[in-house]
Design a protein around this motif. Structure first.
Motif, PDB file in Angstrom:
ATOM      1  N   GLN A   1       0.827  -1.201   0.000  1.00 41.87           N
ATOM      2  CA  GLN A   1       0.000   0.000   0.000  1.00 41.87           C
ATOM      3  C   GLN A   1       0.869   1.263   0.000  1.00 41.87           C
ATOM      4  OE1 GLN A   1      -2.591   0.389   3.398  1.00 41.87           O
ATOM      5  NE2 GLN A   1      -3.137   2.508   2.891  1.00 41.87           N
ATOM      6  N   HIS A   2       1.905   1.279   0.813  1.00 45.33           N
ATOM      7  CA  HIS A   2       2.797   2.441   0.868  1.00 45.33           C
ATOM      8  C   HIS A   2       3.490   2.660  -0.477  1.00 45.33           C
ATOM      9  CE1 HIS A   2       3.206   2.249   5.552  1.00 45.33           C
ATOM     10  NE2 HIS A   2       2.043   2.737   5.143  1.00 45.33           N
ATOM     11  N   MET A   3       3.854   1.581  -1.145  1.00 42.61           N
ATOM     12  CA  MET A   3       4.475   1.687  -2.458  1.00 42.61           C
ATOM     13  C   MET A   3       3.523   2.355  -3.450  1.00 42.61           C
ATOM     14  SD  MET A   3       5.649  -1.341  -5.084  1.00 42.61           S
ATOM     15  CE  MET A   3       6.740  -2.131  -3.914  1.00 42.61           C
ATOM     16  N   ILE A   4       2.272   1.919  -3.435  1.00 45.48           N
ATOM     17  CA  ILE A   4       1.272   2.473  -4.346  1.00 45.48           C
ATOM     18  C   ILE A   4       1.026   3.950  -4.040  1.00 45.48           C
ATOM     19  CG2 ILE A   4      -1.169   2.381  -5.017  1.00 45.48           C
ATOM     20  CD1 ILE A   4       0.528   0.160  -6.212  1.00 45.48           C
ATOM     21  N   GLU A   5       0.944   4.294  -2.768  1.00 43.61           N
ATOM     22  CA  GLU A   5       0.708   5.685  -2.387  1.00 43.61           C
ATOM     23  C   GLU A   5       1.869   6.584  -2.810  1.00 43.61           C
ATOM     24  OE1 GLU A   5      -2.128   4.839   1.539  1.00 43.61           O
ATOM     25  OE2 GLU A   5       0.019   5.271   1.794  1.00 43.61           O
ATOM     26  N   LYS A   6       3.097   6.086  -2.709  1.00 44.68           N
ATOM     27  CA  LYS A   6       4.258   6.865  -3.137  1.00 44.68           C
ATOM     28  C   LYS A   6       4.243   7.076  -4.650  1.00 44.68           C
ATOM     29  CE  LYS A   6       7.475   5.659   0.597  1.00 44.68           C
ATOM     30  NZ  LYS A   6       8.741   4.962   0.947  1.00 44.68           N
ATOM     31  N   LEU A   7       3.849   6.044  -5.380  1.00 45.70           N
ATOM     32  CA  LEU A   7       3.743   6.166  -6.831  1.00 45.70           C
ATOM     33  C   LEU A   7       2.721   7.225  -7.211  1.00 45.70           C
ATOM     34  CD1 LEU A   7       3.741   2.436  -8.044  1.00 45.70           C
ATOM     35  CD2 LEU A   7       5.505   4.139  -8.451  1.00 45.70           C
ATOM     36  N   PHE A   8       1.597   7.203  -6.522  1.00 43.94           N
ATOM     37  CA  PHE A   8       0.529   8.156  -6.812  1.00 43.94           C
ATOM     38  C   PHE A   8       0.975   9.581  -6.495  1.00 43.94           C
ATOM     39  CE2 PHE A   8      -3.555  10.283  -5.619  1.00 43.94           C
ATOM     40  CZ  PHE A   8      -4.103  10.289  -6.888  1.00 43.94           C
ATOM     41  N   GLN A   9       1.623   9.765  -5.346  1.00 43.99           N
ATOM     42  CA  GLN A   9       2.117  11.092  -4.978  1.00 43.99           C
ATOM     43  C   GLN A   9       3.149  11.594  -5.980  1.00 43.99           C
ATOM     44  OE1 GLN A   9       1.171  13.278  -2.695  1.00 43.99           O
ATOM     45  NE2 GLN A   9      -0.461  11.913  -2.019  1.00 43.99           N
ATOM     46  N   SER A  10       3.983  10.693  -6.462  1.00 48.62           N
ATOM     47  CA  SER A  10       4.990  11.057  -7.446  1.00 48.62           C
ATOM     48  C   SER A  10       4.341  11.543  -8.738  1.00 48.62           C
ATOM     49  CB  SER A  10       5.902   9.862  -7.733  1.00 48.62           C
ATOM     50  OG  SER A  10       6.826  10.156  -8.751  1.00 48.62           O
ATOM     51  N   CYS A  11       3.275  10.856  -9.151  1.00 51.82           N
ATOM     52  CA  CYS A  11       2.553  11.264 -10.363  1.00 51.82           C
ATOM     53  C   CYS A  11       1.867  12.607 -10.169  1.00 51.82           C
ATOM     54  CB  CYS A  11       1.527  10.197 -10.743  1.00 51.82           C
ATOM     55  SG  CYS A  11       2.253   8.680 -11.374  1.00 51.82           S
ATOM     56  N   LEU A  12       1.314  12.835  -8.993  1.00 56.13           N
ATOM     57  CA  LEU A  12       0.673  14.115  -8.710  1.00 56.13           C
ATOM     58  C   LEU A  12       1.669  15.260  -8.816  1.00 56.13           C
ATOM     59  CD1 LEU A  12      -1.716  13.461  -5.665  1.00 56.13           C
ATOM     60  CD2 LEU A  12      -2.308  13.697  -8.068  1.00 56.13           C
ATOM     61  N   GLN A  13       2.850  15.054  -8.288  1.00 58.81           N
ATOM     62  CA  GLN A  13       3.866  16.102  -8.317  1.00 58.81           C
ATOM     63  C   GLN A  13       4.336  16.389  -9.736  1.00 58.81           C
ATOM     64  OE1 GLN A  13       6.941  14.911  -5.592  1.00 58.81           O
ATOM     65  NE2 GLN A  13       5.598  14.961  -3.808  1.00 58.81           N
ATOM     66  N   GLU A  14       4.355  15.371 -10.588  1.00 57.90           N
ATOM     67  CA  GLU A  14       4.795  15.551 -11.965  1.00 57.90           C
ATOM     68  C   GLU A  14       3.819  16.391 -12.769  1.00 57.90           C
ATOM     69  OE1 GLU A  14       5.521  11.795 -13.744  1.00 57.90           O
ATOM     70  OE2 GLU A  14       7.180  11.279 -12.414  1.00 57.90           O
ATOM     71  N   ILE A  15       2.506  16.272 -12.482  1.00 61.75           N
ATOM     72  CA  ILE A  15       1.517  16.992 -13.280  1.00 61.75           C
ATOM     73  C   ILE A  15       1.000  18.244 -12.580  1.00 61.75           C
ATOM     74  CG2 ILE A  15       0.750  14.902 -14.446  1.00 61.75           C
ATOM     75  CD1 ILE A  15      -1.674  14.829 -12.649  1.00 61.75           C
ATOM     76  N   ALA A  16       1.447  18.523 -11.346  1.00 56.13           N
ATOM     77  CA  ALA A  16       0.994  19.709 -10.624  1.00 56.13           C
ATOM     78  C   ALA A  16       1.496  20.970 -11.316  1.00 56.13           C
ATOM     79  CB  ALA A  16       1.493  19.680  -9.181  1.00 56.13           C
ATOM     80  N   PRO A  17       0.696  22.049 -11.345  1.00 54.83           N
ATOM     81  CA  PRO A  17       1.098  23.270 -12.029  1.00 54.83           C
ATOM     82  C   PRO A  17       2.238  24.005 -11.346  1.00 54.83           C
ATOM     83  CG  PRO A  17      -0.960  23.603 -10.843  1.00 54.83           C
ATOM     84  CD  PRO A  17      -0.660  22.135 -10.778  1.00 54.83           C
ATOM     85  N   SER A  18       2.464  23.734 -10.075  1.00 53.37           N
ATOM     86  CA  SER A  18       3.515  24.414  -9.345  1.00 53.37           C
ATOM     87  C   SER A  18       4.090  23.475  -8.304  1.00 53.37           C
ATOM     88  CB  SER A  18       2.952  25.664  -8.654  1.00 53.37           C
ATOM     89  OG  SER A  18       3.890  26.182  -7.737  1.00 53.37           O
TER      90      SER A  18
END
Length: 260
Positions: free
Chosen positions: A221-238
């Motif tokens: 679960q922690h692995m999946i959450e880190k992946l998701f957070q990483s993707c969010l940071q890549e597409i965040a406008p700032s």
């Protein structure tokens, strides 16, 4: 034993036959690019997410067994052929007019019909014609029925689970994780993110259902959450703001920012 429980037991047996504990993690050096491309292709063709999951399962198992050097041209042909095989196994080609994008890519890359047929045959023979297996998506509905009887709750988290699973399947590190555990980890991550139900109660039900170690489930679960957070940071406008939606502050009647 209920029919659903019997089905789960059978699926557990099948998935373990394809996943050997402590097996080496091996795939093509361009696996991430290949996975992202196949994920987009399956989305463009409006295929169900289990098609993509089975495609990568066939691709990874083939690469693990195939010993010869694969150049980029041949690798793309192998990847597309794995996708074609997965569609044949999981859909009805006559009913689903599904091959437009794939056919265009085959044509654009100048792959002959003979090359395509020979590659599909090579994949099938390399895997001893054992192509169909259990993928994480096969567990979603059965687990929902066991731990989330409320259909409204199921509908709210289903899309999130599918997104998380696609992210996980694109990662090389998930190859040794059993599909049932990966599915449960994504369900837990989705429930946590949406704050729909009591996570601790769900934990107990999931652990009884799939008979895995709690530490293994939490780690996944922690692995999946880190992946998701990483993707969010890549597409965040700032980099200073993790909000994905644009914030409109033009509304003078409301002193607090408003999310569209």
């Amino acid at each position: 034993m209920t029919m659903e429980r019997e089905q789960l037991v059978t699926m557990f047996s099948v998935e373990k036959s394809f996943h050997v504990i402590n097996k080496p993690i091996k795939s093509h050096s361009k696996r991430r690019i290949i996975a992202n491309g196949l994920n987009k292709l399956s989305d463009d063709e409006k295929m169900s997410d289990d098609i993509f999951a089975l495609t990568m399962n066939i691709f990874d198992r083939f690469i693990l067994k195939y010993s010869q050097l694969i150049n980029d041209h041949h690798c793309q042909l192998i990847a597309l052929s794995c996708y074609s095989l997965a569609k044949k196994l999981r859909t009805n080609v006559l009913i689903n007019n599904e091959n437009e994008q794939t056919s265009w890519i085959f044509l654009n890359e100048n792959y002959s019909d003979e090359e395509i047929f020979d590659t599909e045959q090579l994949i099938a023979e390399t895997l001893d014609w054992d192509l169909s297996t259990v993928v994480p998506h096969d567990y979603i509905q059965l687990i929902f029925q066991a731990v989330l009887p409320n259909e409204v709750d199921q509908a709210k988290i289903r899309l999130h689970v599918h997104i998380l699973l696609s992210l996980g399947i694109c990662e090389l590190n998930t190859l040794t994780i059993l599909p049932s555990i990966l599915c449960c980890a994504c369900i837990k991550a989705a429930l946590k993110g949406l704050s729909i139900v009591n996570i601790h109660q769900i934990d107990e039900l999931l652990l009884k259902l799939i008979h895995c170690k709690k530490s293994e489930l939490i780690q996944t679960q922690h692995m999946i959450e880190k992946l998701f957070q990483s993707c969010l940071q890549e597409i965040a406008p700032s980099p200073t703001r993790r909000c994905l939606a644009p914030i409109d502050t033009s509304n003078k009647t409301n002193t607090s920012p408003r999310v569209k």
